[in-house]
Design a protein around this motif. Sequence first.
Motif, PDB file in Angstrom:
ATOM      1  N   ALA A 144       0.814  -1.216   0.000  1.00  0.00           N
ATOM      2  CA  ALA A 144       0.000   0.000   0.000  1.00  0.00           C
ATOM      3  C   ALA A 144       0.846   1.263   0.000  1.00  0.00           C
ATOM      4  O   ALA A 144       0.374   2.330  -0.394  1.00  0.00           O
ATOM      5  CB  ALA A 144      -0.934   0.004   1.205  1.00  0.00           C
ATOM      6  N   GLU A 145       2.100   1.165   0.432  1.00  0.00           N
ATOM      7  CA  GLU A 145       2.988   2.334   0.453  1.00  0.00           C
ATOM      8  C   GLU A 145       3.722   2.536  -0.866  1.00  0.00           C
ATOM      9  O   GLU A 145       4.392   3.549  -1.050  1.00  0.00           O
ATOM     10  CB  GLU A 145       4.015   2.183   1.569  1.00  0.00           C
ATOM     11  CG  GLU A 145       3.432   2.208   2.958  1.00  0.00           C
ATOM     12  CD  GLU A 145       4.504   2.364   4.002  1.00  0.00           C
ATOM     13  OE1 GLU A 145       5.208   3.386   3.979  1.00  0.00           O
ATOM     14  OE2 GLU A 145       4.654   1.461   4.837  1.00  0.00           O
ATOM     15  N   LEU A 146       3.622   1.577  -1.767  1.00  0.00           N
ATOM     16  CA  LEU A 146       4.391   1.630  -3.008  1.00  0.00           C
ATOM     17  C   LEU A 146       3.551   2.152  -4.165  1.00  0.00           C
ATOM     18  O   LEU A 146       2.343   1.894  -4.230  1.00  0.00           O
ATOM     19  CB  LEU A 146       4.902   0.224  -3.360  1.00  0.00           C
ATOM     20  CG  LEU A 146       5.814  -0.447  -2.331  1.00  0.00           C
ATOM     21  CD1 LEU A 146       6.114  -1.879  -2.748  1.00  0.00           C
ATOM     22  CD2 LEU A 146       7.099   0.342  -2.145  1.00  0.00           C
ATOM     23  N   PRO A 147       4.153   2.893  -5.083  1.00  0.00           N
ATOM     24  CA  PRO A 147       3.419   3.369  -6.273  1.00  0.00           C
ATOM     25  C   PRO A 147       3.062   2.192  -7.189  1.00  0.00           C
ATOM     26  O   PRO A 147       3.932   1.418  -7.602  1.00  0.00           O
ATOM     27  CB  PRO A 147       4.403   4.335  -6.936  1.00  0.00           C
ATOM     28  CG  PRO A 147       5.748   3.913  -6.435  1.00  0.00           C
ATOM     29  CD  PRO A 147       5.548   3.372  -5.055  1.00  0.00           C
ATOM     30  N   GLY A 148       1.787   2.068  -7.505  1.00  0.00           N
ATOM     31  CA  GLY A 148       1.312   0.942  -8.290  1.00  0.00           C
ATOM     32  C   GLY A 148       1.817   0.904  -9.717  1.00  0.00           C
ATOM     33  O   GLY A 148       1.786  -0.155 -10.355  1.00  0.00           O
ATOM     34  N   ASP A 149       2.280   2.044 -10.243  1.00  0.00           N
ATOM     35  CA  ASP A 149       2.803   2.036 -11.607  1.00  0.00           C
ATOM     36  C   ASP A 149       4.240   1.530 -11.672  1.00  0.00           C
ATOM     37  O   ASP A 149       4.761   1.296 -12.753  1.00  0.00           O
ATOM     38  CB  ASP A 149       2.711   3.439 -12.218  1.00  0.00           C
ATOM     39  CG  ASP A 149       3.545   4.466 -11.456  1.00  0.00           C
ATOM     40  OD1 ASP A 149       3.675   4.314 -10.225  1.00  0.00           O
ATOM     41  OD2 ASP A 149       4.049   5.409 -12.079  1.00  0.00           O
ATOM     42  N   LEU A 175       0.075 -10.617 -16.372  1.00  0.00           N
ATOM     43  CA  LEU A 175       0.250 -10.721 -17.826  1.00  0.00           C
ATOM     44  C   LEU A 175      -0.434  -9.562 -18.548  1.00  0.00           C
ATOM     45  O   LEU A 175       0.074  -9.045 -19.540  1.00  0.00           O
ATOM     46  CB  LEU A 175      -0.293 -12.059 -18.330  1.00  0.00           C
ATOM     47  CG  LEU A 175       0.496 -13.298 -17.867  1.00  0.00           C
ATOM     48  CD1 LEU A 175      -0.223 -14.559 -18.306  1.00  0.00           C
ATOM     49  CD2 LEU A 175       1.927 -13.275 -18.382  1.00  0.00           C
ATOM     50  N   LYS A 176      -1.565  -9.129 -18.016  1.00  0.00           N
ATOM     51  CA  LYS A 176      -2.282  -8.000 -18.620  1.00  0.00           C
ATOM     52  C   LYS A 176      -1.434  -6.733 -18.587  1.00  0.00           C
ATOM     53  O   LYS A 176      -1.336  -5.996 -19.560  1.00  0.00           O
ATOM     54  CB  LYS A 176      -3.599  -7.774 -17.865  1.00  0.00           C
ATOM     55  CG  LYS A 176      -4.513  -6.739 -18.487  1.00  0.00           C
ATOM     56  CD  LYS A 176      -5.821  -6.665 -17.712  1.00  0.00           C
ATOM     57  CE  LYS A 176      -6.751  -5.619 -18.318  1.00  0.00           C
ATOM     58  NZ  LYS A 176      -8.040  -5.537 -17.568  1.00  0.00           N
ATOM     59  N   VAL A 177      -0.775  -6.494 -17.454  1.00  0.00           N
ATOM     60  CA  VAL A 177       0.085  -5.318 -17.325  1.00  0.00           C
ATOM     61  C   VAL A 177       1.303  -5.437 -18.222  1.00  0.00           C
ATOM     62  O   VAL A 177       1.668  -4.505 -18.958  1.00  0.00           O
ATOM     63  CB  VAL A 177       0.524  -5.148 -15.852  1.00  0.00           C
ATOM     64  CG1 VAL A 177       1.626  -4.082 -15.757  1.00  0.00           C
ATOM     65  CG2 VAL A 177      -0.651  -4.744 -14.985  1.00  0.00           C
ATOM     66  N   MET A 178       1.954  -6.580 -18.223  1.00  0.00           N
ATOM     67  CA  MET A 178       3.188  -6.748 -18.975  1.00  0.00           C
ATOM     68  C   MET A 178       2.947  -6.738 -20.487  1.00  0.00           C
ATOM     69  O   MET A 178       3.817  -6.348 -21.253  1.00  0.00           O
ATOM     70  CB  MET A 178       3.874  -8.055 -18.566  1.00  0.00           C
ATOM     71  CG  MET A 178       4.329  -8.091 -17.112  1.00  0.00           C
ATOM     72  SD  MET A 178       5.434  -6.730 -16.622  1.00  0.00           S
ATOM     73  CE  MET A 178       6.909  -7.197 -17.555  1.00  0.00           C
ATOM     74  N   GLU A 179       1.772  -7.147 -20.890  1.00  0.00           N
ATOM     75  CA  GLU A 179       1.458  -7.149 -22.315  1.00  0.00           C
ATOM     76  C   GLU A 179       0.776  -5.861 -22.769  1.00  0.00           C
ATOM     77  O   GLU A 179       0.288  -5.776 -23.890  1.00  0.00           O
ATOM     78  CB  GLU A 179       0.564  -8.361 -22.619  1.00  0.00           C
ATOM     79  CG  GLU A 179       1.306  -9.689 -22.438  1.00  0.00           C
ATOM     80  CD  GLU A 179       0.371 -10.887 -22.450  1.00  0.00           C
ATOM     81  OE1 GLU A 179      -0.849 -10.692 -22.704  1.00  0.00           O
ATOM     82  OE2 GLU A 179       0.844 -12.030 -22.207  1.00  0.00           O
ATOM     83  N   GLY A 180       0.721  -4.887 -21.867  1.00  0.00           N
ATOM     84  CA  GLY A 180       0.177  -3.582 -22.232  1.00  0.00           C
ATOM     85  C   GLY A 180      -1.315  -3.543 -22.376  1.00  0.00           C
ATOM     86  O   GLY A 180      -1.872  -2.657 -23.032  1.00  0.00           O
ATOM     87  N   ARG A 181      -2.020  -4.460 -21.699  1.00  0.00           N
ATOM     88  CA  ARG A 181      -3.469  -4.491 -21.805  1.00  0.00           C
ATOM     89  C   ARG A 181      -4.138  -3.882 -20.581  1.00  0.00           C
ATOM     90  O   ARG A 181      -5.343  -3.937 -20.414  1.00  0.00           O
ATOM     91  CB  ARG A 181      -3.961  -5.936 -21.982  1.00  0.00           C
ATOM     92  CG  ARG A 181      -3.526  -6.555 -23.287  1.00  0.00           C
ATOM     93  CD  ARG A 181      -4.066  -7.957 -23.472  1.00  0.00           C
ATOM     94  NE  ARG A 181      -3.384  -8.934 -22.642  1.00  0.00           N
ATOM     95  CZ  ARG A 181      -3.959  -9.657 -21.684  1.00  0.00           C
ATOM     96  NH1 ARG A 181      -5.239  -9.472 -21.391  1.00  0.00           N
ATOM     97  NH2 ARG A 181      -3.270 -10.555 -20.994  1.00  0.00           N
ATOM     98  N   GLY A 182      -3.331  -3.305 -19.697  1.00  0.00           N
ATOM     99  CA  GLY A 182      -3.897  -2.708 -18.507  1.00  0.00           C
ATOM    100  C   GLY A 182      -2.980  -1.655 -17.928  1.00  0.00           C
ATOM    101  O   GLY A 182      -1.982  -1.323 -18.498  1.00  0.00           O
TER     102      GLY A 182
END
Length: 239
Positions: free
Chosen positions: A185-190, A232-239
């Motif tokens: 929760a303390e870390l930036p999600g991006d 996988l969604k994040v790494m493949e640029g789908r989210g």
Amino acid sequence: MKFKCYILDDEPLALNVIEQHLAKFNQFEVCGKSTEPFEAMSEIKILQPDLLFLDIQMPDITGLELIESLQNKPAIIITTAYREYAVEGFELNVLDYLVKPIPFTRFIKALDKFLGQKLGPVSASSISSPEAVSDSAFILVKAERKTIKIALDDVLYVEGVKDYVKIVLPQQRILTKVSIGNFMAELPGDKFLRIHKSYIVAKDKISAYTAHDVEVNQVEIPIGRVYKEAFLKVMEGRG
């Protein structure tokens, strides 16, 4: 101009997380904090804070009952692990309702809402200190009886070990007592991804990955089944 903040939470860890978040902003100062509701009630009357961070489930009295008991109410941001009290909270005119573990970006939005009321439409990040960027430049952790400042760019990955997390840096390992959920929760999600119940990884430190694991600094880290699709969604640029 600085706004005075008071923090009331019966969990010392949650209290410290909020205090560390506020320390990143020039506009806010913590004038008081407590894990005891009745002690806090007396201090709030004396200190007259501008903003109160308030837990709901506490011994002897709930946060909602405490709100009703206050004569001169400051702006109030509820911080709780329980979603079901949101309606009651807003009926008491609370400013915002944050569910633990609180993402840092969500915390900023709550401060932005407060500043918007006090100063007019304005972005919290645009008037914050240089350290108070939305993705946070560093994190403060307690370890070995001292507070250690860790640059987030140095973090390779984080491993949960029971009630502790092990923060892995290129030349160092730091063990601090906090749950992996509260630490996330303390870390930036991006910049960071939770990929397993026991692991958080820095996105820009991932050198390779499959559907089952990632490689960070030549270490293979497993991907948990419930985290696989989102990863996988994040790494493949789908989210």
